[in-house]
Design an enzyme around this catalytic site. Structure first.
Site, PDB file in Angstrom:
ATOM      1  N   ASN A  13       6.761 -65.257 -48.536  1.00 32.90           N
ATOM      2  CA  ASN A  13       5.941 -64.457 -47.623  1.00 32.90           C
ATOM      3  C   ASN A  13       5.183 -65.444 -46.742  1.00 32.90           C
ATOM      4  O   ASN A  13       4.214 -66.055 -47.186  1.00 32.90           O
ATOM      5  CB  ASN A  13       4.979 -63.575 -48.434  1.00 32.90           C
ATOM      6  CG  ASN A  13       4.007 -62.812 -47.543  1.00 32.90           C
ATOM      7  OD1 ASN A  13       4.129 -62.825 -46.321  1.00 32.90           O
ATOM      8  ND2 ASN A  13       3.035 -62.149 -48.155  1.00 32.90           N
ATOM      9  N   TRP A  14       5.665 -65.582 -45.525  1.00 37.13           N
ATOM     10  CA  TRP A  14       5.042 -66.564 -44.620  1.00 37.13           C
ATOM     11  C   TRP A  14       3.674 -66.104 -44.131  1.00 37.13           C
ATOM     12  O   TRP A  14       2.952 -66.877 -43.511  1.00 37.13           O
ATOM     13  CB  TRP A  14       5.965 -66.819 -43.422  1.00 37.13           C
ATOM     14  CG  TRP A  14       7.065 -67.804 -43.704  1.00 37.13           C
ATOM     15  CD1 TRP A  14       7.240 -68.526 -44.858  1.00 37.13           C
ATOM     16  CD2 TRP A  14       8.127 -68.187 -42.815  1.00 37.13           C
ATOM     17  NE1 TRP A  14       8.355 -69.335 -44.730  1.00 37.13           N
ATOM     18  CE2 TRP A  14       8.914 -69.142 -43.495  1.00 37.13           C
ATOM     19  CE3 TRP A  14       8.494 -67.806 -41.523  1.00 37.13           C
ATOM     20  CZ2 TRP A  14      10.046 -69.734 -42.911  1.00 37.13           C
ATOM     21  CZ3 TRP A  14       9.608 -68.392 -40.941  1.00 37.13           C
ATOM     22  CH2 TRP A  14      10.376 -69.347 -41.626  1.00 37.13           C
ATOM     23  N   LYS A  15       3.342 -64.841 -44.361  1.00 32.03           N
ATOM     24  CA  LYS A  15       2.077 -64.285 -43.840  1.00 32.03           C
ATOM     25  C   LYS A  15       1.955 -64.586 -42.344  1.00 32.03           C
ATOM     26  O   LYS A  15       2.989 -64.612 -41.668  1.00 32.03           O
ATOM     27  CB  LYS A  15       0.885 -64.806 -44.655  1.00 32.03           C
ATOM     28  CG  LYS A  15       1.103 -64.568 -46.156  1.00 32.03           C
ATOM     29  CD  LYS A  15      -0.130 -64.736 -46.980  1.00 32.03           C
ATOM     30  CE  LYS A  15       0.200 -64.458 -48.451  1.00 32.03           C
ATOM     31  NZ  LYS A  15      -0.967 -64.516 -49.318  1.00 32.03           N
ATOM     32  N   HIS A 100       1.119 -54.981 -49.483  1.00 31.62           N
ATOM     33  CA  HIS A 100       0.501 -56.264 -49.861  1.00 31.62           C
ATOM     34  C   HIS A 100      -1.020 -56.087 -49.911  1.00 31.62           C
ATOM     35  O   HIS A 100      -1.588 -55.348 -49.100  1.00 31.62           O
ATOM     36  CB  HIS A 100       0.887 -57.356 -48.859  1.00 31.62           C
ATOM     37  CG  HIS A 100       0.520 -58.719 -49.344  1.00 31.62           C
ATOM     38  ND1 HIS A 100      -0.763 -59.202 -49.284  1.00 31.62           N
ATOM     39  CD2 HIS A 100       1.257 -59.678 -49.943  1.00 31.62           C
ATOM     40  CE1 HIS A 100      -0.797 -60.421 -49.829  1.00 31.62           C
ATOM     41  NE2 HIS A 100       0.414 -60.730 -50.238  1.00 31.62           N
ATOM     42  N   GLU A 102      -3.355 -57.819 -48.919  1.00 32.27           N
ATOM     43  CA  GLU A 102      -4.066 -58.145 -47.676  1.00 32.27           C
ATOM     44  C   GLU A 102      -4.021 -56.961 -46.712  1.00 32.27           C
ATOM     45  O   GLU A 102      -4.972 -56.717 -45.974  1.00 32.27           O
ATOM     46  CB  GLU A 102      -3.467 -59.417 -47.053  1.00 32.27           C
ATOM     47  CG  GLU A 102      -3.865 -60.643 -47.871  1.00 32.27           C
ATOM     48  CD  GLU A 102      -2.865 -61.778 -47.851  1.00 32.27           C
ATOM     49  OE1 GLU A 102      -1.963 -61.796 -46.997  1.00 32.27           O
ATOM     50  OE2 GLU A 102      -2.983 -62.664 -48.734  1.00 32.27           O
ATOM     51  N   GLU A 172       0.890 -59.049 -58.047  1.00 32.01           N
ATOM     52  CA  GLU A 172       0.096 -60.100 -57.423  1.00 32.01           C
ATOM     53  C   GLU A 172      -1.385 -59.871 -57.722  1.00 32.01           C
ATOM     54  O   GLU A 172      -2.063 -59.106 -57.003  1.00 32.01           O
ATOM     55  CB  GLU A 172       0.308 -60.091 -55.904  1.00 32.01           C
ATOM     56  CG  GLU A 172       1.745 -60.353 -55.482  1.00 32.01           C
ATOM     57  CD  GLU A 172       1.822 -60.986 -54.095  1.00 32.01           C
ATOM     58  OE1 GLU A 172       2.565 -61.960 -53.955  1.00 32.01           O
ATOM     59  OE2 GLU A 172       1.127 -60.526 -53.172  1.00 32.01           O
ATOM     60  N   SER A 218      -0.307 -67.967 -56.104  1.00 29.56           N
ATOM     61  CA  SER A 218      -0.358 -69.412 -56.379  1.00 29.56           C
ATOM     62  C   SER A 218       0.828 -69.912 -57.198  1.00 29.56           C
ATOM     63  O   SER A 218       0.695 -70.862 -57.968  1.00 29.56           O
ATOM     64  CB  SER A 218      -1.686 -69.789 -57.050  1.00 29.56           C
ATOM     65  OG  SER A 218      -2.774 -69.443 -56.211  1.00 29.56           O
ATOM     66  N   GLY A 239       3.653 -67.279 -51.399  1.00 32.70           N
ATOM     67  CA  GLY A 239       2.924 -67.426 -50.145  1.00 32.70           C
ATOM     68  C   GLY A 239       2.934 -68.873 -49.687  1.00 32.70           C
ATOM     69  O   GLY A 239       3.913 -69.348 -49.114  1.00 32.70           O
ATOM     70  N   GLY A 240       1.859 -69.582 -49.963  1.00 30.69           N
ATOM     71  CA  GLY A 240       1.675 -70.950 -49.475  1.00 30.69           C
ATOM     72  C   GLY A 240       2.876 -71.874 -49.692  1.00 30.69           C
ATOM     73  O   GLY A 240       3.296 -72.591 -48.775  1.00 30.69           O
TER      74      GLY A 240
HETATM   75  P1  13P Z   1       0.079 -67.558 -52.507  1.00 27.46           P
HETATM   76  O1  13P Z   1       1.388 -67.975 -53.092  1.00 27.46           O
HETATM   77  O2  13P Z   1      -0.294 -68.370 -51.279  1.00 27.46           O
HETATM   78  O3  13P Z   1      -1.010 -67.483 -53.520  1.00 27.46           O
HETATM   79  O4  13P Z   1       0.286 -66.064 -51.935  1.00 27.46           O
HETATM   80  C1  13P Z   1       0.847 -65.122 -52.750  1.00 27.46           C
HETATM   81  C2  13P Z   1       1.152 -63.927 -51.940  1.00 27.46           C
HETATM   82  O5  13P Z   1       0.261 -63.219 -51.519  1.00 27.46           O
HETATM   83  C3  13P Z   1       2.561 -63.627 -51.652  1.00 27.46           C
HETATM   84  O6  13P Z   1       2.710 -62.366 -51.118  1.00 27.46           O
END
Ligand code: 13P
Length: 258
Positions: A13-15, A100, A102, A172, A218, A239-240
């Site tokens: 997930n590149w956000k 998600h 967010e 998550e 994470s 994510g990251g």
């Molecule tokens: P991180 O891996 O950066 O913690 O993000 C997780 C995430 O929200 C994937 O959708």
């Protein structure tokens, strides 16, 4: 339950990161770092404007599918700023994240909207990755499983067993997203087992056994193997670490342990 009935999936997930011009170099690096053997399905969920560039870069690299991070629940018409399922499938999008945390937090998406989006995505032929997870406060108050039960039940409401097989649930925990604080493998397994129990109650044992459940929060190249070794964790939503080709490839490689 036995993992042989379901797919391992690693989705990035590149956000709100990357640009269209950065996509090709990223995919070239990822391809060079990919493990030889295919041991999971992989996808990258990119921001909407980057999807054409991602589709183009992946045209001759079918190991990774194109995904989106959200979709509108309505088919077309007066929904300024929204993106429909047809627009996504027309661009070759196979996976779409819905609900998600967010989006639940900043765009105020509730469980009804998440359910509507999931149903629309599945009806359009995509695989929906629906996210659920508790806040730190809910965990500290002992409300985790209750909250997860409600979110999962609402998300899959109205899905037939066949439709549910095109749904992936991502656990998550909010306190683990982007914090560097990863859930322990035991904590993640406990909740993923609960998710499967809810799916079993709602959709039957055969469907629950066939649905992939991912962990996200994470997850990285170092901790992936331990999480993926858990019986109810079938993959990851990253994510990251999905923004670094070598790390994302290492997480994909960690699915080989089974
Ligand atoms: P991180 O891996 O950066 O913690 O993000 C997780 C995430 O929200 C994937 O959708």
């Amino acid at each position: 339950m036995n993992k042989k009935y379901r797919k391992a999936i690693i989705a990035g997930n590149w956000k709100m990161n990357m640009t269209a011009s950065a996509v090709r170099p990223f995919i070239d690096e990822l391809r060079a770092a990919m493990p030889k053997l295919k041991t999971c399905d992989a996808a990258i969920c990119a921001p909407f404007p980057l999807i054409p560039a991602l589709g183009k870069a992946l045209r001759d690299f079918s190991r990774v599918a194109v995904g989106a991070q959200d979709v509108c629940e309505f088919p077309s018409g007066a929904h300024t700023g929204e993106v429909s399922c047809d627009m996504l499938t027309d661009l070759g999008v196979k996976y779409v994240i819905v609900g998600h945390s967010e989006r639940r937090e900043y765009q105020h998406e509730d469980d009804f909207k998440v359910n509507a989006k999931l149903r629309a995505a599945i009806a359009a032929g995509m695989t929906g990755i629906v996210c659920v997870g508790e806040s730190l406060e809910q965990r500290n108050r002992g409300l985790t499983l209750e909250h997860i039960d409600y979110q999962v039940s609402s998300a899959v409401y109205g899905l037939t067993e066949e439709q549910a097989r095109r749904c992936v649930v991502a656990y998550e925990p909010l306190w683990a997203i982007g914090t560097g604080v990863v859930a322990t493998a035991e904590q993640a397994q406990e909740v993923c087992a609960e998710i499967r129990a809810v799916l079993k109650r709602r959709l039957g044992a055969r469907t629950a056994r066939a649905m992939s459940i991912l962990y996200g929060g994470s997850m990285n190249a170092k901790n992936a193997a331990e999480l993926l070794a858990m019986p109810d964790i079938d993959g990851g939503l990253i994510g990251g670490a999905s923004l670094k080709p070598a790390d994302f490839a290492a997480i994909i490689a960690a699915t080989a342990q089974e």
